[in-house]
Motif scaffolding. Structure first.
Motif, PDB file in Angstrom:
ATOM      1  N   TYR A 113     -21.720   9.329   1.941  1.00  0.00           N
ATOM      2  CA  TYR A 113     -21.248   8.083   2.565  1.00  0.00           C
ATOM      3  C   TYR A 113     -22.365   7.071   2.415  1.00  0.00           C
ATOM      4  CZ  TYR A 113     -17.254  10.479   4.421  1.00  0.00           C
ATOM      5  OH  TYR A 113     -16.085  11.163   4.520  1.00  0.00           O
ATOM      6  N   PHE A 150     -11.257  13.230  -3.223  1.00  0.00           N
ATOM      7  CA  PHE A 150     -12.135  13.364  -2.062  1.00  0.00           C
ATOM      8  C   PHE A 150     -11.646  14.582  -1.279  1.00  0.00           C
ATOM      9  CE2 PHE A 150     -11.409   8.897  -3.103  1.00  0.00           C
ATOM     10  CZ  PHE A 150     -12.684   8.554  -3.505  1.00  0.00           C
ATOM     11  N   TYR A 151     -12.600  15.432  -0.854  1.00  0.00           N
ATOM     12  CA  TYR A 151     -12.229  16.677  -0.149  1.00  0.00           C
ATOM     13  C   TYR A 151     -11.260  16.393   1.000  1.00  0.00           C
ATOM     14  CZ  TYR A 151     -15.614  14.546   2.831  1.00  0.00           C
ATOM     15  OH  TYR A 151     -16.244  13.619   3.613  1.00  0.00           O
ATOM     16  N   GLY A 193       0.828  -1.213   0.000  1.00  0.00           N
ATOM     17  CA  GLY A 193       0.000   0.000   0.000  1.00  0.00           C
ATOM     18  C   GLY A 193       0.854   1.251   0.000  1.00  0.00           C
ATOM     19  N   ALA A 224      -0.241   5.857   5.077  1.00  0.00           N
ATOM     20  CA  ALA A 224       0.324   4.978   6.107  1.00  0.00           C
ATOM     21  C   ALA A 224       1.509   4.177   5.555  1.00  0.00           C
ATOM     22  CB  ALA A 224      -0.752   4.033   6.638  1.00  0.00           C
ATOM     23  N   VAL A 249      -9.452  -6.279   2.469  1.00  0.00           N
ATOM     24  CA  VAL A 249      -8.477  -6.735   1.461  1.00  0.00           C
ATOM     25  C   VAL A 249      -7.422  -7.612   2.149  1.00  0.00           C
ATOM     26  CG1 VAL A 249      -6.829  -5.986  -0.314  1.00  0.00           C
ATOM     27  CG2 VAL A 249      -8.843  -4.581   0.176  1.00  0.00           C
ATOM     28  N   THR A 279      -0.806  -2.055   4.731  1.00  0.00           N
ATOM     29  CA  THR A 279      -1.530  -0.813   5.086  1.00  0.00           C
ATOM     30  C   THR A 279      -2.785  -0.705   4.219  1.00  0.00           C
ATOM     31  OG1 THR A 279      -0.294   0.562   3.527  1.00  0.00           O
ATOM     32  CG2 THR A 279       0.631   0.341   5.744  1.00  0.00           C
ATOM     33  N   ILE A 280      -3.405  -1.828   4.015  1.00  0.00           N
ATOM     34  CA  ILE A 280      -4.588  -1.913   3.147  1.00  0.00           C
ATOM     35  C   ILE A 280      -5.822  -2.119   4.031  1.00  0.00           C
ATOM     36  CG2 ILE A 280      -3.330  -2.759   1.147  1.00  0.00           C
ATOM     37  CD1 ILE A 280      -3.688  -5.566   2.079  1.00  0.00           C
ATOM     38  N   LEU A 288      -5.684 -11.587   1.435  1.00  0.00           N
ATOM     39  CA  LEU A 288      -4.275 -11.831   1.094  1.00  0.00           C
ATOM     40  C   LEU A 288      -3.528 -12.613   2.163  1.00  0.00           C
ATOM     41  CD1 LEU A 288      -3.093  -8.331  -0.218  1.00  0.00           C
ATOM     42  CD2 LEU A 288      -4.309 -10.114  -1.427  1.00  0.00           C
ATOM     43  N   GLN A 298      -5.231  12.035   7.649  1.00  0.00           N
ATOM     44  CA  GLN A 298      -3.836  11.917   7.213  1.00  0.00           C
ATOM     45  C   GLN A 298      -2.878  11.904   8.400  1.00  0.00           C
ATOM     46  OE1 GLN A 298      -2.833  14.679   3.769  1.00  0.00           O
ATOM     47  NE2 GLN A 298      -4.668  15.627   4.578  1.00  0.00           N
ATOM     48  N   GLY A 309      -3.115   6.790  -2.570  1.00  0.00           N
ATOM     49  CA  GLY A 309      -4.311   6.129  -2.039  1.00  0.00           C
ATOM     50  C   GLY A 309      -5.509   7.066  -2.002  1.00  0.00           C
ATOM     51  N   GLN A 310      -6.088   7.238  -0.835  1.00  0.00           N
ATOM     52  CA  GLN A 310      -7.285   8.073  -0.708  1.00  0.00           C
ATOM     53  C   GLN A 310      -6.981   9.559  -0.937  1.00  0.00           C
ATOM     54  OE1 GLN A 310      -9.467   7.197   2.920  1.00  0.00           O
ATOM     55  NE2 GLN A 310      -9.288   5.002   2.578  1.00  0.00           N
ATOM     56  N   LEU A 311      -5.692   9.871  -1.095  1.00  0.00           N
ATOM     57  CA  LEU A 311      -5.325  11.264  -1.377  1.00  0.00           C
ATOM     58  C   LEU A 311      -5.003  11.482  -2.851  1.00  0.00           C
ATOM     59  CD1 LEU A 311      -3.807  11.253   1.962  1.00  0.00           C
ATOM     60  CD2 LEU A 311      -4.719  13.433   1.180  1.00  0.00           C
ATOM     61  N   SER A 316      -2.858   8.537   9.910  1.00  0.00           N
ATOM     62  CA  SER A 316      -2.248   7.542   9.018  1.00  0.00           C
ATOM     63  C   SER A 316      -0.729   7.677   9.110  1.00  0.00           C
ATOM     64  CB  SER A 316      -2.702   7.759   7.572  1.00  0.00           C
ATOM     65  OG  SER A 316      -4.103   7.658   7.497  1.00  0.00           O
ATOM     66  N   VAL A 340     -17.640   5.729   0.133  1.00  0.00           N
ATOM     67  CA  VAL A 340     -17.962   7.128  -0.142  1.00  0.00           C
ATOM     68  C   VAL A 340     -18.013   7.339  -1.639  1.00  0.00           C
ATOM     69  CG1 VAL A 340     -15.640   8.153  -0.267  1.00  0.00           C
ATOM     70  CG2 VAL A 340     -17.493   9.489   0.675  1.00  0.00           C
ATOM     71  N   GLU A 366     -14.858   5.225  -3.233  1.00  0.00           N
ATOM     72  CA  GLU A 366     -13.850   4.562  -2.386  1.00  0.00           C
ATOM     73  C   GLU A 366     -14.581   3.598  -1.469  1.00  0.00           C
ATOM     74  OE1 GLU A 366     -10.466   5.045  -2.438  1.00  0.00           O
ATOM     75  OE2 GLU A 366     -10.204   3.648  -0.771  1.00  0.00           O
TER      76      GLU A 366
HETATM   77  C1  LIG Z   1     -14.034  11.120   1.566  1.00  0.00           C
HETATM   78  C2  LIG Z   1     -12.801  11.233   2.408  1.00  0.00           C
HETATM   79  C3  LIG Z   1     -12.530  12.458   2.991  1.00  0.00           C
HETATM   80  C4  LIG Z   1     -11.403  12.580   3.806  1.00  0.00           C
HETATM   81  N1  LIG Z   1     -11.139  13.793   4.363  1.00  0.00           N
HETATM   82  C5  LIG Z   1     -10.008  13.956   5.070  1.00  0.00           C
HETATM   83  C6  LIG Z   1      -9.657  15.241   5.555  1.00  0.00           C
HETATM   84  O1  LIG Z   1     -10.371  16.219   5.368  1.00  0.00           O
HETATM   85  N2  LIG Z   1      -8.495  15.367   6.249  1.00  0.00           N
HETATM   86  C7  LIG Z   1      -7.660  14.306   6.461  1.00  0.00           C
HETATM   87  O2  LIG Z   1      -6.584  14.481   7.042  1.00  0.00           O
HETATM   88  N3  LIG Z   1      -7.983  13.075   6.033  1.00  0.00           N
HETATM   89  C8  LIG Z   1      -9.135  12.879   5.349  1.00  0.00           C
HETATM   90  N4  LIG Z   1      -9.450  11.640   4.878  1.00  0.00           N
HETATM   91  C9  LIG Z   1      -8.685  10.478   5.345  1.00  0.00           C
HETATM   92  C10 LIG Z   1      -7.359  10.258   4.648  1.00  0.00           C
HETATM   93  O3  LIG Z   1      -7.504  10.355   3.254  1.00  0.00           O
HETATM   94  C11 LIG Z   1      -6.917   8.856   5.041  1.00  0.00           C
HETATM   95  O4  LIG Z   1      -6.743   8.829   6.441  1.00  0.00           O
HETATM   96  C12 LIG Z   1      -5.615   8.403   4.418  1.00  0.00           C
HETATM   97  O5  LIG Z   1      -5.526   8.759   3.078  1.00  0.00           O
HETATM   98  C13 LIG Z   1      -5.556   6.881   4.570  1.00  0.00           C
HETATM   99  O6  LIG Z   1      -4.293   6.438   4.179  1.00  0.00           O
HETATM  100  P1  LIG Z   1      -3.954   4.896   4.235  1.00  0.00           P
HETATM  101  O7  LIG Z   1      -2.566   4.746   3.748  1.00  0.00           O
HETATM  102  O8  LIG Z   1      -4.275   4.358   5.582  1.00  0.00           O
HETATM  103  O9  LIG Z   1      -5.000   4.182   3.264  1.00  0.00           O
HETATM  104  P2  LIG Z   1      -5.176   4.309   1.686  1.00  0.00           P
HETATM  105  O10 LIG Z   1      -5.024   5.698   1.248  1.00  0.00           O
HETATM  106  O11 LIG Z   1      -6.458   3.606   1.389  1.00  0.00           O
HETATM  107  O12 LIG Z   1      -3.952   3.483   1.108  1.00  0.00           O
HETATM  108  C14 LIG Z   1      -3.988   2.104   0.911  1.00  0.00           C
HETATM  109  C15 LIG Z   1      -3.290   1.826  -0.402  1.00  0.00           C
HETATM  110  O13 LIG Z   1      -3.189   0.428  -0.578  1.00  0.00           O
HETATM  111  C16 LIG Z   1      -3.336   0.159  -1.962  1.00  0.00           C
HETATM  112  N5  LIG Z   1      -3.695  -1.258  -2.084  1.00  0.00           N
HETATM  113  C17 LIG Z   1      -4.868  -1.858  -1.753  1.00  0.00           C
HETATM  114  N6  LIG Z   1      -4.802  -3.174  -2.023  1.00  0.00           N
HETATM  115  C18 LIG Z   1      -3.567  -3.410  -2.521  1.00  0.00           C
HETATM  116  C19 LIG Z   1      -2.898  -4.585  -2.972  1.00  0.00           C
HETATM  117  N7  LIG Z   1      -3.478  -5.787  -2.969  1.00  0.00           N
HETATM  118  N8  LIG Z   1      -1.611  -4.479  -3.413  1.00  0.00           N
HETATM  119  C20 LIG Z   1      -0.989  -3.264  -3.430  1.00  0.00           C
HETATM  120  N9  LIG Z   1      -1.588  -2.124  -3.022  1.00  0.00           N
HETATM  121  C21 LIG Z   1      -2.852  -2.203  -2.566  1.00  0.00           C
HETATM  122  C22 LIG Z   1      -4.420   1.127  -2.398  1.00  0.00           C
HETATM  123  O14 LIG Z   1      -4.403   1.336  -3.788  1.00  0.00           O
HETATM  124  C23 LIG Z   1      -4.045   2.375  -1.605  1.00  0.00           C
HETATM  125  O15 LIG Z   1      -3.192   3.222  -2.329  1.00  0.00           O
HETATM  126  C24 LIG Z   1     -10.548  11.471   4.037  1.00  0.00           C
HETATM  127  C25 LIG Z   1     -10.815  10.252   3.423  1.00  0.00           C
HETATM  128  C26 LIG Z   1     -11.935  10.131   2.606  1.00  0.00           C
HETATM  129  C27 LIG Z   1     -12.227   8.812   1.933  1.00  0.00           C
END
Ligand SMILES: Cc1cc2nc3c(=O)[nH]c(=O)nc-3n(C[C@H](O)[C@H](O)[C@H](O)COP(=O)(O)OP(=O)(O)OC[C@H]3O[C@@H](n4cnc5c(N)ncnc54)[C@H](O)[C@@H]3O)c2cc1C
Length: 456
Positions: free
Chosen positions: A352, A52-53, A7, A11, A276, A271-272, A280, A435, A37-39, A438, A300, A395
């Motif tokens: 959502y 996503f905002y 991931g 994170a 998921v 970090t998935i 795996l 963020q 990812g979610q960014l 994470s 969402v 997402e």
């Molecule tokens: C609608 C929305 C609004 C938000 N608003 C805010 C905000 O205003 N402020 C803020 O700080 N945070 C906000 N967040 C939260 C923030 O975006 C998340 O906390 C952060 O992006 C999560 O990061 P992560 O690494 O944990 O997960 P993710 O970003 O989900 O990263 C996981 C990664 O794993 C990858 N992956 C999945 N499966 C596999 C696989 N089998 N093999 C390889 N790669 C894989 C995915 O493609 C992804 O890139 C928001 C989130 C959403 C959805």
């Protein structure tokens, strides 16, 4: 040690960066063509915008530090935000105590009660006392039935759908603390935004990882996590045909095996989303599986509209009117002015929703058609020809559903398989996903995995 990180979101990148800092070898696998990812972002009017905002609260201090470390501080803006409610057919400003006093959808006594309860919650630092009750019970009891029906209930339902009555009061309490903590005195909430999008932070971190010798494989979907005798041995994936896979084999990092590539590793950090991860992971004890399946997610969907004219004067408009098929209108250009977007006005219509809901399954064009008639209720002047561009993003694992007693049901970062670790948003508590957290959990899991031991 050689450590595989699955991931490339916030994170995963934070974990990779920390592992390299501690002197380990890192291979990071991201299934998408880019990290973030979610960014992730979309190109809009010569700039980029999060699909996503996103904004920061003033309590997001780890993010502020990282932004500074990466030399991006000059792009970080703290802006007084405008929050509003759409109910009874009109927009109500909901920013200052005076706005609350003017909020006629509630009788005066309920407005006062709601204000006092909000103030009270903001000052409580002990989240544990709220662990065993639901937000619904607590709010109805202390803020009153009216305030619940008009303000909090629609918001909880908007975010958690049919699970709203189960949401733990701890989740709500921390949300209030963070939001109010972002206010300056009794004044307006200040939110942070990085001019040009937050993706720049994560791309800069990815560059730092690569510069420190970390390998980042994109378009690399991990298909399985290998283990032998209860200990992790590596990951397997199918890389697209091309030089990356061949190079990994030549460098001795991977071995071809029946159409797959095996990457041996001493530790694996996933970090998935938990859903998921379950697919795996090697066989896990039932108790840990129960914890993983115990947290459900809301999905969402965000429809982005690029408009010729502003929709309203509000940045964050909560839609309490449930006959409208989206729960919030977030007008990005009321946080960062239209001058940042080529003079256009940019709006997210956010929802959502459960993954199996019919709206979530609809074709993009159908979603647009379902939403558009409602925009004229928010701004009667709105016309379809205001729209210059639109985009729809979904997402699946967007928001963990945080119910009562959650602290006792969080899967540990260290899994029962030796050397295998998990770090995702379901383990962020009592704060809500973000963020900042994470980043925190990515660093924590990295230190734990290599025995730095101060992960608590
Ligand atoms: C609608 C929305 C609004 C938000 N608003 C805010 C905000 O205003 N402020 C803020 O700080 N945070 C906000 N967040 C939260 C923030 O975006 C998340 O906390 C952060 O992006 C999560 O990061 P992560 O690494 O944990 O997960 P993710 O970003 O989900 O990263 C996981 C990664 O794993 C990858 N992956 C999945 N499966 C596999 C696989 N089998 N093999 C390889 N790669 C894989 C995915 O493609 C992804 O890139 C928001 C989130 C959403 C959805």
């Amino acid at each position: 040690m050689r450590i595989a990180v699955i991931g490339g979101g916030a994170a995963g990148l934070a974990a990779a960066d920390e592992l390299l800092r501690l002197g380990h070898q890192v291979l990071l696998f991201e299934r998408a063509p880019v990290v973030g990812g979610q960014l992730r972002t979309v190109a809009i009017a010569d700039t980029r915008l999060e699909c996503f905002y996103h904004h920061l609260f003033t309590s997001d201090t780890l993010m502020a530090q990282l932004i500074q470390e990466l030399g991006l501080s000059q792009k970080l803006r703290w802006v007084a935000s405008r929050v509003g409610f759409f109910t009874d057919g009109r927009i109500w400003d909901f920013v200052t105590p005076l706005d609350l006093l003017r909020f006629r959808p509630l009788p005066l006594v309920d407005r006062l009660r709601l204000g006092l309860v909000s103030l009270y919650l903001q000052r409580q630092s002990d989240w544990r006392r709220y662990e065993d009750g639901t937000a619904q019970e607590w709010l109805k009891r202390w803020a009153g039935e009216n305030a619940y029906q008009v303000v909090w209930g629609p918001l909880l339902t908007g975010k958690f759908g049919s699970a709203a009555p189960e949401i733990g009061m701890t989740w709500f309490h921390w949300k209030m603390r963070l939001r109010f903590g972002s206010r300056r005195g009794m004044g307006r909430e200040h939110l942070g935004y990085l001019e040009g999008s937050f993706a720049q932070v994560w791309e800069a971190l990815a560059q730092r990882v690569a510069a420190a010798g970390g390998r980042i494989y994109t378009q690399a979907q991990v298909e399985g996590i290998q283990a032998e005798e209860g200990r992790v041995t590596g990951i397997s994936l199918r890389l697209p045909e091309g030089p990356l896979g061949r190079q990994a084999v030549e460098e001795g990092l991977a071995q071809p095996a029946a159409g797959d590539l095996l990457f041996p590793a001493d530790r694996v950090i996933a970090t998935i989303p938990s859903t998921v991860f379950l697919r795996l992971a090697p066989e896990l004890p039932e108790q840990y599986v129960r914890l993983l399946t115990g947290t459900r997610y809301q999905a969402v969907m965000c429809l982005i509209l690029v408009l010729r004219h502003p929709l309203s004067h509000i940045y964050w408009l909560n839609i309490s009117d449930r006959s409208i098929p989206f729960v919030a209108v977030i007008e990005q250009t009321n946080l960062m002015g239209p001058q940042h977007y080529g003079g256009k006005h940019v709006v997210y219509l956010s929802n959502y929703i459960a993954r199996d809901a019919s709206l979530y399954q609809m074709a993009d064009q159908e979603v647009l058609e379902a939403y558009l008639p409602h925009l004229a209720r928010i701004n009667p002047a709105f016309r379809r020809d205001w729209i210059e561009e639109w985009h729809l993003f979904r997402e699946d694992a967007a928001q963990p559903i945080i119910t009562t007693g959650y602290s006792r049901r969080i899967p540990s970062l260290e899994t029962p398989v030796k050397g295998l670790y998990l770090a995702n948003n379901t383990q962020v508590y009592p704060e809500d996903r973000g963020q900042n957290y994470s980043l925190r959990i990515g660093r924590q899991v990295a230190r734990l995995a290599v025995g730095h031991g101060d992960e608590a």
